[in-house]
Scaffold this motif. Structure first.
Motif, mmCIF file in Angstrom:
data_model
loop_
_atom_site.group_PDB
_atom_site.id
_atom_site.type_symbol
_atom_site.label_atom_id
_atom_site.label_comp_id
_atom_site.label_asym_id
_atom_site.label_seq_id
_atom_site.Cartn_x
_atom_site.Cartn_y
_atom_site.Cartn_z
ATOM 1 N N THR A 52 0.834 -1.198 0.118
ATOM 2 C CA THR A 52 -0.026 0.013 0.064
ATOM 3 C C THR A 52 0.829 1.107 -0.065
ATOM 4 O O THR A 52 1.648 1.317 0.847
ATOM 5 N N HIS A 54 0.711 5.371 0.102
ATOM 6 C CA HIS A 54 0.184 6.922 0.329
ATOM 7 C C HIS A 54 1.066 7.893 -0.195
ATOM 8 O O HIS A 54 2.246 7.998 0.508
ATOM 9 N N ALA A 65 -3.692 7.381 -2.254
ATOM 10 C CA ALA A 65 -3.770 6.060 -1.811
ATOM 11 C C ALA A 65 -3.869 4.896 -2.560
ATOM 12 O O ALA A 65 -4.866 5.156 -3.145
ATOM 13 N N PHE A 66 -2.976 4.151 -2.641
ATOM 14 C CA PHE A 66 -3.043 2.972 -3.670
ATOM 15 C C PHE A 66 -2.543 1.505 -2.976
ATOM 16 O O PHE A 66 -1.820 1.425 -2.136
ATOM 17 N N ARG A 67 -3.354 0.645 -3.368
ATOM 18 C CA ARG A 67 -3.096 -0.874 -3.120
ATOM 19 C C ARG A 67 -2.403 -1.465 -4.409
ATOM 20 O O ARG A 67 -3.168 -1.309 -5.684
ATOM 21 N N VAL A 79 -5.188 -0.552 -7.296
ATOM 22 C CA VAL A 79 -6.659 0.051 -6.763
ATOM 23 C C VAL A 79 -6.374 1.256 -6.020
ATOM 24 O O VAL A 79 -5.626 1.113 -5.159
ATOM 25 N N LEU A 81 -7.476 3.920 -3.458
ATOM 26 C CA LEU A 81 -8.075 3.687 -2.224
ATOM 27 C C LEU A 81 -8.643 4.857 -1.661
ATOM 28 O O LEU A 81 -9.474 5.006 -0.599
ATOM 29 N N ASP A 82 -8.397 6.101 -2.311
ATOM 30 C CA ASP A 82 -9.188 7.412 -2.166
ATOM 31 C C ASP A 82 -9.433 8.074 -3.204
ATOM 32 O O ASP A 82 -9.270 7.404 -4.563
ATOM 33 N N ARG A 86 -7.990 6.846 -6.935
ATOM 34 C CA ARG A 86 -8.795 6.097 -7.930
ATOM 35 C C ARG A 86 -8.597 6.850 -9.229
ATOM 36 O O ARG A 86 -8.508 6.241 -10.390
#
Length: 159
Positions: A52, A54, A65-67, A79, A81-82, A86
């Motif tokens: 993850t 940030h 934020a990303f996965r 993916v 996350l915010d 996105r």
């Protein structure tokens, strides 16, 4: 009974509370070690892993934020996350880096004599925080990358 003045008691109480807050804040946090401006980690980036990210500060393309899933050394899934994450994942997924690419950015900043190029590493050596500032007096040229939930592909759970 020994008499203790109110100011002494207040200082003691405040110190005790501050110590407890620091201890509680550290619970569950990944152990990290800071490095000097020019030291390097001995961590070897695995070919496949998830983490993850940030990313914040400055007016950079990569904010949010990303996965992230990495396979064979390349980002294969992102993916957000915010809202910002996105949007980046949808519009410019190629902007999302591997941890190796983040470390390359850190090394490039050091070669370019950036005013700040610092990193913290977990006990296993993977980066958990990278902070960059190319020019201290410039506005919006900073980058802060916070890495969490790192898991090599052959690992059973996040580290």
């Amino acid at each position: 009974m020994t008499a203790v003045s109110r100011p002494t008691r207040a200082v003691f109480s405040a110190s005790l509370i501050a110590g407890l807050l620091c201890t509680v804040a550290a619970c569950g946090a990944e152990p990290a070690r800071s490095t000097s401006a020019h030291s390097r980690t001995t961590w070897q980036e695995p070919a496949s892993y998830t983490y993850t990210l940030h990313s914040s500060e400055g007016e950079r393309t990569l904010i949010g934020a990303f996965r992230i899933t990495v396979r064979d050394g390349a980002v294969v899934r992102t993916v957000g996350l915010d809202d910002s994450g996105r949007q980046v994942a949808k519009d410019i997924p190629d902007a999302v880096p591997t941890m190796g690419e983040l470390l390359e950015e850190l090394e490039q900043a050091r070669r370019d004599d950036a005013d700040a190029a610092e990193a913290q590493y977990a006990a296993d050596g993977h980066p958990v925080r990278i902070s960059l500032d190319w020019e201290k007096d410039a506005i919006d040229d900073e980058a802060l990358y916070v890495i969490s939930a790192y898991r090599p592909a052959d690992s059973p759970g996040p580290s």
